[in-house]
Design an enzyme around this catalytic site. Sequence first.
Site, PDB file in Angstrom:
ATOM      1  N   PHE A 157      71.232  34.744  22.978  1.00  0.00           N
ATOM      2  CA  PHE A 157      71.866  35.615  21.993  1.00  0.00           C
ATOM      3  C   PHE A 157      70.875  36.724  21.670  1.00  0.00           C
ATOM      4  O   PHE A 157      69.889  36.522  20.967  1.00  0.00           O
ATOM      5  CB  PHE A 157      72.261  34.891  20.716  1.00  0.00           C
ATOM      6  CG  PHE A 157      72.945  35.819  19.745  1.00  0.00           C
ATOM      7  CD1 PHE A 157      74.278  36.137  19.916  1.00  0.00           C
ATOM      8  CD2 PHE A 157      72.251  36.406  18.703  1.00  0.00           C
ATOM      9  CE1 PHE A 157      74.920  37.028  19.049  1.00  0.00           C
ATOM     10  CE2 PHE A 157      72.876  37.299  17.831  1.00  0.00           C
ATOM     11  CZ  PHE A 157      74.212  37.609  18.008  1.00  0.00           C
ATOM     12  N   ASP A 185      62.030  37.986  22.904  1.00  0.00           N
ATOM     13  CA  ASP A 185      62.910  38.275  21.773  1.00  0.00           C
ATOM     14  C   ASP A 185      62.535  37.322  20.644  1.00  0.00           C
ATOM     15  O   ASP A 185      62.992  36.184  20.592  1.00  0.00           O
ATOM     16  CB  ASP A 185      64.369  38.112  22.190  1.00  0.00           C
ATOM     17  CG  ASP A 185      65.341  38.430  21.067  1.00  0.00           C
ATOM     18  OD1 ASP A 185      64.912  38.454  19.884  1.00  0.00           O
ATOM     19  OD2 ASP A 185      66.540  38.633  21.343  1.00  0.00           O
ATOM     20  N   LYS A 220      64.958  41.448  11.902  1.00  0.00           N
ATOM     21  CA  LYS A 220      65.321  40.549  10.805  1.00  0.00           C
ATOM     22  C   LYS A 220      64.259  40.495   9.713  1.00  0.00           C
ATOM     23  O   LYS A 220      64.249  41.322   8.814  1.00  0.00           O
ATOM     24  CB  LYS A 220      65.681  39.176  11.355  1.00  0.00           C
ATOM     25  CG  LYS A 220      66.953  39.211  12.211  1.00  0.00           C
ATOM     26  CD  LYS A 220      67.557  37.860  12.403  1.00  0.00           C
ATOM     27  CE  LYS A 220      68.779  37.920  13.319  1.00  0.00           C
ATOM     28  NZ  LYS A 220      69.919  38.637  12.736  1.00  0.00           N
TER      29      LYS A 220
END
Length: 405
Positions: free
Chosen positions: A145, A230, A259
Amino acid sequence: MLDDTLRTPDAVRDAQRWTAHNYHPLPVVISEAEGAWLTDVDGRRYLDFLAGYSALNFGHRHPRLIAAAHAQLDRLTLTSRAFVHDRFADFCRELAELCGKDLVLPMNTGAEAVETAVKVARKWGYRVKGVPAGQAEIVVAAGNFHGRTTTIVSFSTDSDARDDFGPYTPGFTVVPYGDLDALTAAVNENTVAVLIEPIQGEQGVVVPPVGYLPGVRQVCTERDVLLLADEIQSGLGRTGETFACDHEGVVPDMYLLGKALGGGIVPVSAVVADTDVLGVLQPGQHGSTFGGNPLACAVATEVVRLLATGEFQRRSAELGARLHAGLGDLVGRGLVAVRGRGLWAGLDLDPGLMTGRQACERLAERGVLAKDTHGATIRLAPPLVVTEAEIDQAVAQLAAVLSPA
């Protein structure tokens, strides 16, 4: 406070009436938050055990982050990258130092960081490695994801994220996550990068086998391929280290961050790499109006300074051990398996007992907010400011959900 006439059912109906149904939120309407706690429009309090998918690693409204934002709001919020502002250099330097790299390319969202990394890796492949024009390939992992842009969903194996959004972008090879042999076999002379999550968050906090990440690093080094990590969900203290890669001593060629970098206040992302990689970009080839804006830099610099002390990494490691010990006691008592590192856990429920959605709804009724994924799996990711007592409270409520009286 919100108007006293606003109550949860009305607010939920309004949200459903006026917004596209691209999310299926729990029927909770939040109006205030502090630390690890949320308060809804009816005044009920909840423990936040999702933390905005790690966007709120430092909790809600951390006083140092709020102070940094307030101070910047009184001075300057946006210039665009057409000009240099006085918060930019400090942010880039301090983040580069935290990562042990030369350069920072600030963006806004995690998906933008991934798109940036894809572009940079391709350009590096053509300009530095010598891959023929238009032939660059990137190896990715099944269950990934990395976002939901049209390019990113082109290499997703999640049907919800991918179906009906074609035609798809070529140039990606998907291999099983954790399978080093398959990854090695997929790398060829046109491969420019391996893009991977050191822990797969959306898939259910899946930790790869020991030795997998060092093996990927070795393959990339030997075959002249960039390793793109990531760390948008897994990084910045979440797993008990600054980066999840640190658990096995792996240093990628690029860190993809987001984030938590925005402190739960503004969207901030970044790609961090050395000059021989990020230096391939020239003016006009990539950018963002809001990327690296003064407000974002003010908040993100304070985030980096919080991490530089090591306090939050230690809290995640120590409190994470307590969380995983408590969850481990529930295996065989409604839980089939528990995975994760630090203050991050994926829980597989007995599918005959309830779905992940049902478990999260019942937890919400007991004052704990979490999120399901992929059927009978739920994720827990409390803010790193959570206390021992709050961890014990959440585990006790989960135990009650799994074994109702």
